[in-house]
Write a protein that holds these residues in place. Structure first.
Motif, PDB file in Angstrom:
ATOM      1  N   LEU A 176       0.820  -0.844   0.000  1.00 31.18           N
ATOM      2  CA  LEU A 176       0.073  -0.074   0.141  1.00 31.18           C
ATOM      3  C   LEU A 176       0.936   1.267   0.063  1.00 31.18           C
ATOM      4  CD1 LEU A 176      -2.361  -1.238   2.883  1.00 31.18           C
ATOM      5  CD2 LEU A 176      -2.889  -1.272   0.172  1.00 31.18           C
ATOM      6  N   PRO A 177       0.526   2.295  -0.720  1.00 30.35           N
ATOM      7  CA  PRO A 177       1.226   3.566  -0.669  1.00 30.35           C
ATOM      8  C   PRO A 177       0.752   4.357   0.485  1.00 30.35           C
ATOM      9  CG  PRO A 177      -0.842   3.604  -2.277  1.00 30.35           C
ATOM     10  CD  PRO A 177      -0.544   2.170  -1.756  1.00 30.35           C
ATOM     11  N   PRO A 178       1.480   5.297   0.712  1.00 27.72           N
ATOM     12  CA  PRO A 178       0.910   6.364   1.986  1.00 27.72           C
ATOM     13  C   PRO A 178      -0.538   7.052   1.478  1.00 27.72           C
ATOM     14  CG  PRO A 178       2.660   7.369   0.672  1.00 27.72           C
ATOM     15  CD  PRO A 178       2.517   5.934   0.283  1.00 27.72           C
ATOM     16  N   ALA A 179      -1.027   7.661   2.448  1.00 29.49           N
ATOM     17  CA  ALA A 179      -2.369   8.248   1.986  1.00 29.49           C
ATOM     18  C   ALA A 179      -1.870   9.544   1.203  1.00 29.49           C
ATOM     19  CB  ALA A 179      -3.038   8.584   3.415  1.00 29.49           C
ATOM     20  N   GLU A 180      -0.854  10.171   1.373  1.00 28.66           N
ATOM     21  CA  GLU A 180      -0.692  11.498   0.452  1.00 28.66           C
ATOM     22  C   GLU A 180       0.795  11.762   0.497  1.00 28.66           C
ATOM     23  OE1 GLU A 180      -1.669  15.050   3.454  1.00 28.66           O
ATOM     24  OE2 GLU A 180      -3.515  13.786   2.740  1.00 28.66           O
ATOM     25  N   GLY A 181       1.251  12.540  -0.307  1.00 28.71           N
ATOM     26  CA  GLY A 181       2.649  13.102  -0.037  1.00 28.71           C
ATOM     27  C   GLY A 181       3.773  12.781  -0.967  1.00 28.71           C
ATOM     28  N   ASP A 182       3.882  11.612  -1.364  1.00 24.44           N
ATOM     29  CA  ASP A 182       4.741  11.199  -2.303  1.00 24.44           C
ATOM     30  C   ASP A 182       4.574  11.457  -3.608  1.00 24.44           C
ATOM     31  OD1 ASP A 182       6.789   9.781  -0.908  1.00 24.44           O
ATOM     32  OD2 ASP A 182       5.510   8.028  -0.522  1.00 24.44           O
ATOM     33  N   ASP A 183       5.628  11.837  -4.489  1.00 21.08           N
ATOM     34  CA  ASP A 183       5.621  12.162  -5.814  1.00 21.08           C
ATOM     35  C   ASP A 183       5.409  10.905  -6.791  1.00 21.08           C
ATOM     36  OD1 ASP A 183       5.662  13.186  -8.454  1.00 21.08           O
ATOM     37  OD2 ASP A 183       7.373  14.522  -8.031  1.00 21.08           O
ATOM     38  N   PRO A 184       4.300  10.496  -7.231  1.00 20.76           N
ATOM     39  CA  PRO A 184       4.133   9.219  -8.204  1.00 20.76           C
ATOM     40  C   PRO A 184       5.245   9.359  -9.274  1.00 20.76           C
ATOM     41  CG  PRO A 184       2.341  10.519  -8.142  1.00 20.76           C
ATOM     42  CD  PRO A 184       2.957  11.142  -7.165  1.00 20.76           C
ATOM     43  N   ALA A 185       5.186  10.585  -9.972  1.00 17.67           N
ATOM     44  CA  ALA A 185       6.210  10.612 -11.161  1.00 17.67           C
ATOM     45  C   ALA A 185       7.254  10.262 -10.916  1.00 17.67           C
ATOM     46  CB  ALA A 185       6.073  12.111 -11.614  1.00 17.67           C
ATOM     47  N   LEU A 186       7.910  10.612  -9.532  1.00 21.32           N
ATOM     48  CA  LEU A 186       9.308  10.204  -9.341  1.00 21.32           C
ATOM     49  C   LEU A 186       9.363   8.726  -8.753  1.00 21.32           C
ATOM     50  CD1 LEU A 186      10.662  13.062  -7.188  1.00 21.32           C
ATOM     51  CD2 LEU A 186      11.240  12.557  -9.421  1.00 21.32           C
ATOM     52  N   LEU A 187       8.629   8.314  -7.880  1.00 17.75           N
ATOM     53  CA  LEU A 187       8.657   7.043  -7.324  1.00 17.75           C
ATOM     54  C   LEU A 187       8.271   5.946  -8.482  1.00 17.75           C
ATOM     55  CD1 LEU A 187       6.919   7.423  -3.825  1.00 17.75           C
ATOM     56  CD2 LEU A 187       9.311   7.372  -4.460  1.00 17.75           C
ATOM     57  N   LEU A 188       7.389   6.284  -9.441  1.00 17.33           N
ATOM     58  CA  LEU A 188       7.312   5.147 -10.350  1.00 17.33           C
ATOM     59  C   LEU A 188       8.387   4.824 -11.494  1.00 17.33           C
ATOM     60  CD1 LEU A 188       3.493   5.770 -10.770  1.00 17.33           C
ATOM     61  CD2 LEU A 188       4.433   3.943  -9.280  1.00 17.33           C
ATOM     62  N   ARG A 189       9.473   5.766 -11.194  1.00 21.24           N
ATOM     63  CA  ARG A 189      10.406   5.649 -12.117  1.00 21.24           C
ATOM     64  C   ARG A 189      12.067   5.192 -11.552  1.00 21.24           C
ATOM     65  NH1 ARG A 189       6.767   8.798 -13.913  1.00 21.24           N
ATOM     66  NH2 ARG A 189       6.086   8.552 -16.382  1.00 21.24           N
ATOM     67  N   THR A 190      11.648   4.625 -10.336  1.00 18.71           N
ATOM     68  CA  THR A 190      12.776   4.360  -9.497  1.00 18.71           C
ATOM     69  C   THR A 190      13.225   2.829 -10.012  1.00 18.71           C
ATOM     70  OG1 THR A 190      11.621   3.415  -7.875  1.00 18.71           O
ATOM     71  CG2 THR A 190      12.347   5.890  -7.638  1.00 18.71           C
ATOM     72  N   PRO A 191      14.606   2.678  -9.682  1.00 21.08           N
ATOM     73  CA  PRO A 191      15.113   1.256  -9.900  1.00 21.08           C
ATOM     74  C   PRO A 191      14.629   0.455  -8.573  1.00 21.08           C
ATOM     75  CG  PRO A 191      16.741   2.571  -9.388  1.00 21.08           C
ATOM     76  CD  PRO A 191      15.728   3.586  -9.597  1.00 21.08           C
ATOM     77  N   GLU A 192      14.257   0.785  -7.699  1.00 20.35           N
ATOM     78  CA  GLU A 192      13.607  -0.024  -6.774  1.00 20.35           C
ATOM     79  C   GLU A 192      12.314  -0.460  -7.190  1.00 20.35           C
ATOM     80  OE1 GLU A 192      15.112   2.865  -6.041  1.00 20.35           O
ATOM     81  OE2 GLU A 192      16.573   2.459  -4.581  1.00 20.35           O
ATOM     82  N   LEU A 193      11.400   0.110  -7.996  1.00 21.42           N
ATOM     83  CA  LEU A 193      10.247  -0.349  -8.342  1.00 21.42           C
ATOM     84  C   LEU A 193      10.571  -1.326  -9.232  1.00 21.42           C
ATOM     85  CD1 LEU A 193       7.386   0.050  -8.614  1.00 21.42           C
ATOM     86  CD2 LEU A 193       7.535   1.127 -10.695  1.00 21.42           C
ATOM     87  N   ALA A 194      11.410  -1.522 -10.042  1.00 23.26           N
ATOM     88  CA  ALA A 194      11.671  -2.475 -11.144  1.00 23.26           C
ATOM     89  C   ALA A 194      12.144  -3.830 -10.207  1.00 23.26           C
ATOM     90  CB  ALA A 194      12.835  -2.057 -12.012  1.00 23.26           C
ATOM     91  N   ARG A 195      12.882  -3.470  -9.127  1.00 25.26           N
ATOM     92  CA  ARG A 195      13.333  -4.800  -8.464  1.00 25.26           C
ATOM     93  C   ARG A 195      12.301  -5.263  -7.577  1.00 25.26           C
ATOM     94  NH1 ARG A 195      18.578  -1.931  -8.064  1.00 25.26           N
ATOM     95  NH2 ARG A 195      17.781  -0.669  -6.189  1.00 25.26           N
ATOM     96  N   ALA A 196      11.410  -4.376  -7.233  1.00 23.89           N
ATOM     97  CA  ALA A 196      10.049  -4.730  -6.302  1.00 23.89           C
ATOM     98  C   ALA A 196       9.416  -5.716  -7.385  1.00 23.89           C
ATOM     99  CB  ALA A 196       9.343  -3.756  -5.849  1.00 23.89           C
ATOM    100  N   PHE A 197       9.229  -5.460  -8.581  1.00 20.99           N
ATOM    101  CA  PHE A 197       8.435  -6.155  -9.427  1.00 20.99           C
ATOM    102  C   PHE A 197       8.937  -7.586  -9.590  1.00 20.99           C
ATOM    103  CE2 PHE A 197       5.914  -2.413 -10.755  1.00 20.99           C
ATOM    104  CZ  PHE A 197       4.634  -3.284 -10.708  1.00 20.99           C
ATOM    105  N   GLU A 198      10.463  -7.728  -9.807  1.00 21.46           N
ATOM    106  CA  GLU A 198      11.075  -8.944  -9.967  1.00 21.46           C
ATOM    107  C   GLU A 198      10.577  -9.778  -8.452  1.00 21.46           C
ATOM    108  OE1 GLU A 198      15.289  -8.207 -10.488  1.00 21.46           O
ATOM    109  OE2 GLU A 198      15.026  -7.117 -12.229  1.00 21.46           O
ATOM    110  N   THR A 199      10.822  -9.343  -7.536  1.00 23.81           N
ATOM    111  CA  THR A 199      10.435 -10.315  -6.127  1.00 23.81           C
ATOM    112  C   THR A 199       8.996 -10.406  -6.019  1.00 23.81           C
ATOM    113  OG1 THR A 199      12.114  -8.437  -5.084  1.00 23.81           O
ATOM    114  CG2 THR A 199      10.457  -9.947  -3.746  1.00 23.81           C
ATOM    115  N   PHE A 200       8.157  -9.581  -6.568  1.00 28.38           N
ATOM    116  CA  PHE A 200       6.796  -9.964  -6.725  1.00 28.38           C
ATOM    117  C   PHE A 200       6.529 -11.109  -7.697  1.00 28.38           C
ATOM    118  CE2 PHE A 200       5.444  -5.415  -6.095  1.00 28.38           C
ATOM    119  CZ  PHE A 200       5.854  -5.404  -4.723  1.00 28.38           C
TER     120      PHE A 200
END
Ligand SMILES: Nc1ncnc2c1ncn2[C@@H]1O[C@H](COP(=O)(O)OP(=O)(O)OP(=O)(O)O)[C@@H](O)[C@H]1O
Ligand SMILES: [Mg+2]
Length: 239
Positions: free
Chosen positions: A116-140
């Motif tokens: 789950l993401p936080p209720a508010e505050g994070d910038d999706p444009a930045l977070l959805l382009r991080t290498p951590e997201l790609a790694r998270a998908f590998e784990t999932f």
């Protein structure tokens, strides 16, 4: 759990969701699909509701490992369906502040985990382009049989487009009485432009329109790869 109570109480809703779940599971196993994005053209077309019910229905089978991921940083809703506060938001893992494993929450259903993401505050444009997201998908992919991703609508913002490259398939949602054909066509075109594999179209709210695909309001139809296309494709109903 609220969502299971609703599935127990509303027999017609449960019937439609289980038909959808059975079809999705069969297709995903047959075609080796692990990560599925649920999106729509515009806001408020039933994405989060459908992800929540589908994930719960899929997870009623104890031998499966199902993950539902809320990547709608702008209007996160999955937690409300499961009655879960967000103790360790995914945004923290994407910023590298927490190990991913700590952001994976169990729902109380042994087969179903949530991110789950936080209720508010994070910038999706930045977070959805991080290498951590790609790694998270590998784990999932490694740890779950099926991963359902809730994202914002395709037309107003680019968040869903950023997630599509990680998905093996896309389920498009439409809301009867709300979604227009031109907007659905725009959503389809965005998916096609991203080489996304459109699995089908889920139409909700049919109860209100009196179209009669079961009082639950769900209808699941395929139009091979081209929902909102020219009407030449295959179509089926499970309702
Ligand atoms: N199948 C359905 N039939 C009737 N109403 C529905 C259906 N699915 C969802 N709704 C209602 O539509 C509204 C929007 O649902 P939901 O939050 O799931 O949409 P969404 O596409 O995720 O919205 P957003 O774009 O804001 O994330 C809610 O009030 C929900 O109860
Ligand atoms: Mg939503």
């Amino acid at each position: 759990m609220r969502i299971l109570d609703r599935l127990n109480d509303d027999w017609l809703l449960a019937t439609e969701i289980h038909k959808l779940e059975a079809r999705l599971w069969r297709r995903s196993q047959r075609d080796g699909l692990r990560v599925l994005v649920v999106t729509s053209a515009e806001r408020g077309e039933g994405k989060s509701t459908t992800v929540a019910y589908l994930a719960a229905a899929l997870a009623l089978h104890p031998d499966r490992r199902i993950l539902a991921v809320d990547l709608d940083f702008r209007a996160p809703r999955l937690n409300t369906h499961f009655g879960i506060k967000v103790p360790r938001p995914f945004g923290a893992a994407l910023r590298g502040e927490l190990p991913l494993a700590e952001c994976i929450l169990n729902t109380g259903l042994a087969s179903l985990d949530l991110v789950l993401p936080p209720a508010e505050g994070d910038d999706p444009a930045l977070l959805l382009r991080t290498p951590e997201l790609a790694r998270a998908f590998e784990t999932f992919r490694r740890d779950y049989h099926l991963v359902l991703i809730d994202v914002p609508a395709l037309v107003p913002v680019a968040d869903a487009s950023a997630v599509l490259p990680f998905a093996d398939g896309v389920i498009l949602m439409a809301m009867a009485g709300k979604t227009t054909r031109p907007m659905l066509t725009r959503a389809r075109d965005i998916c096609v432009g991203m080489d996304a594999n459109i699995l089908g179209l889920v139409v909700g709210n049919l109860r209100e329109t009196g179209l009669g695909y079961g009082d639950s309001g769900y209808y699941y139809g395929y139009r091979k790869g081209t929902p909102a296309g020219d009407g030449q494709g295959e179509s089926n109903s499970s309702g």
